[in-house]
Scaffold this motif. Structure first.
Motif, short mmCIF file in Angstrom:
data_model
loop_
_atom_site.label_atom_id
_atom_site.label_comp_id
_atom_site.label_asym_id
_atom_site.label_seq_id
_atom_site.Cartn_x
_atom_site.Cartn_y
_atom_site.Cartn_z
N ARG A 96 0.82 -1.21 0.00
CA ARG A 96 0.00 0.00 0.00
C ARG A 96 0.86 1.26 0.00
NH1 ARG A 96 -5.07 1.16 4.13
NH2 ARG A 96 -5.73 3.13 3.19
N SER A 97 1.97 1.23 0.71
CA SER A 97 2.87 2.38 0.75
C SER A 97 3.55 2.60 -0.60
CB SER A 97 3.93 2.18 1.84
OG SER A 97 4.82 3.28 1.88
N ILE A 98 3.93 1.50 -1.25
CA ILE A 98 4.58 1.60 -2.57
C ILE A 98 3.64 2.20 -3.59
CG2 ILE A 98 5.56 0.24 -4.46
CD1 ILE A 98 6.62 -1.72 -2.36
N PHE A 99 2.34 1.87 -3.48
CA PHE A 99 1.36 2.33 -4.46
C PHE A 99 0.62 3.60 -4.01
CE2 PHE A 99 2.11 -1.77 -6.30
CZ PHE A 99 1.78 -1.62 -7.65
N ARG A 100 1.14 4.28 -3.00
CA ARG A 100 0.48 5.50 -2.57
C ARG A 100 0.45 6.51 -3.73
NH1 ARG A 100 3.10 9.01 2.10
NH2 ARG A 100 2.63 7.15 3.34
N GLY A 101 -0.70 7.13 -3.92
CA GLY A 101 -0.83 8.11 -5.00
C GLY A 101 -1.38 7.54 -6.29
N ARG A 120 2.66 15.74 -3.84
CA ARG A 120 2.58 16.00 -2.40
C ARG A 120 2.16 14.75 -1.63
NH1 ARG A 120 1.13 22.16 -0.77
NH2 ARG A 120 2.58 23.14 -2.23
N ILE A 121 1.19 14.03 -2.17
CA ILE A 121 0.74 12.79 -1.52
C ILE A 121 1.89 11.78 -1.47
CG2 ILE A 121 -0.74 10.77 -1.83
CD1 ILE A 121 -2.86 12.70 -2.99
N GLN A 122 2.64 11.67 -2.55
CA GLN A 122 3.69 10.66 -2.64
C GLN A 122 4.95 11.03 -1.85
OE1 GLN A 122 4.00 10.18 -6.96
NE2 GLN A 122 2.86 8.28 -6.80
N SER A 123 5.14 12.31 -1.57
CA SER A 123 6.36 12.72 -0.85
C SER A 123 6.12 13.01 0.62
CB SER A 123 6.96 13.97 -1.52
OG SER A 123 6.07 15.08 -1.41
N ALA A 124 4.87 13.15 1.04
CA ALA A 124 4.57 13.52 2.43
C ALA A 124 4.70 12.34 3.38
CB ALA A 124 3.15 14.08 2.51
N PRO A 125 4.99 12.60 4.64
CA PRO A 125 5.02 11.53 5.64
C PRO A 125 3.67 10.84 5.74
CG PRO A 125 6.04 13.54 6.50
CD PRO A 125 5.37 13.92 5.20
N THR A 126 3.70 9.59 6.13
CA THR A 126 2.47 8.81 6.27
C THR A 126 1.48 9.49 7.21
OG1 THR A 126 3.69 6.76 5.91
CG2 THR A 126 1.53 6.56 6.94
N GLY A 127 0.24 9.60 6.78
CA GLY A 127 -0.79 10.21 7.62
C GLY A 127 -1.03 11.68 7.37
#
Length: 310
Positions: A179-184, A249-256
């Motif tokens: 899920r983290s890899i596919f964020r965004g 921004r979604i892909q570079s921001a810290p989780t949450g």
């Protein structure tokens, strides 16, 4: 129907299937080759765009300032930071995109079996372009995620967290799994769906405009292909910047940091105003023409080469 007619019908079906498979394969290969050309030409512009989109207010005065500070700190190689992910992923991304565009055209033809002209309308080109973005997104999203993280690390004195693309993927998986890899992914589709529609419409209509009366667009010279390809890039990025800003921004921001695409849009506008959605417009447009001219030049050249031998 006679036995001879039945045999000929079967042979025609087999020939049609073979031609369809060949067309898809050529679209896939030529798209990948075009994508490599795009990265080699366009990556410094893309890095500049991404840094402008993700930097805190006041870090850069503009695109030229990004280039100046990057060169001062990291030299010319700094302008190619984060190039490995798109270079590794660009073959499947562009290959799937052009394969998807070929598939989209076949889908449209299957729904219009009694069409009087094989030439597509602007709407049909747009639909085929949008269809191309759907499979492409599932390849592009993780590649973009890794690219963005590599591009933004080190700016503003932040730590160099990742050593390379594989370190990024390993770290993201450890942090939050697939899920983290596919964020965004959703933001990527929001950018590439309408963007790809404009991309292929821009290319096809420009080719049509440049084709002399009575001639075929397949016979256009390289200069015309360069103009059509560059125009396609400009058409895409003229509408793709706002979702691209949110994706970065979604892909570079810290989780949450953001709960989703619309939450990112709301927080971005609240913090930096609507103008923030157009950050990176200058570098993106500066990159759009040369990078996509190189893309379609690579696509058309490799396609013609394959047509000569296959």
């Amino acid at each position: 129907m006679s036995s001879n007619d039945a045999v000929e019908d079967v042979q025609d079906q087999k020939q049609s299937a073979a031609q369809s498979t060949s067309s898809s394969a050529k679209a896939f290969i030529s798209g990948g080759f075009g994508g490599v050309c795009a990265v080699l030409v366009g990556h410094p512009f893309d890095l500049t765009k991404t840094r402008l989109q993700t930097a805190s207010p006041g870090m850069y005065k503009g695109a030229i300032d990004v280039v100046r500070k990057t060169l001062a700190k990291d030299g010319i190689t700094g302008m190619y930071r984060g190039m490995v992910p798109p270079l590794l992923g660009v073959t499947p991304i562009f290959a799937v995109s052009f394969w998807g565009y070929d598939l989209g055209q076949k889908i449209i033809r299957s729904f219009t079996p009694n069409r009087t002209s094989q030439t597509f309308s602007t709407t049909e080109y747009a639909i085929a372009g949008f269809i191309s973005a759907i499979p492409q997104t599932f390849v592009a999203a993780p590649v973009e995620r890794a690219k963005v993280l590599l591009q933004v690390q080190g700016q503003g004195g932040t730590e160099q967290k990742y050593k390379g693309v594989f370190d990024v993927v390993r770290g993201l998986y450890k942090e939050g799994g697939i899920r983290s890899i596919f964020r965004g992914t959703g933001a990527t589709l929001a950018r590439d769906g309408p963007g790809s529609a404009a991309y292929f419409v821009g290319y096809e209509l420009t080719k049509k405009a440049l084709t002399p009366a009575g001639a075929s667009s397949s016979d256009l010279n390289l200069g015309a292909i360069i103009i059509a390809g560059g125009t396609a890039g400009v058409a895409m990025w003229s509408i793709a910047i706002p979702p691209d800003v949110l994706k970065s921004r979604i892909q570079s921001a810290p989780t949450g940091t953001y709960s989703g695409f619309f939450d990112c849009a709301r927080k971005t506008i609240a913090a930096d105003g609507v103008a923030a959605l157009w950050k990176g417009f200058g570098p993106a447009m500066a990159r759009a023409f040369p990078a996509n001219a190189a893309t379609f030049l690579g696509v058309e050249a490799s396609r013609k080469l394959m047509d000569m031998y296959f």
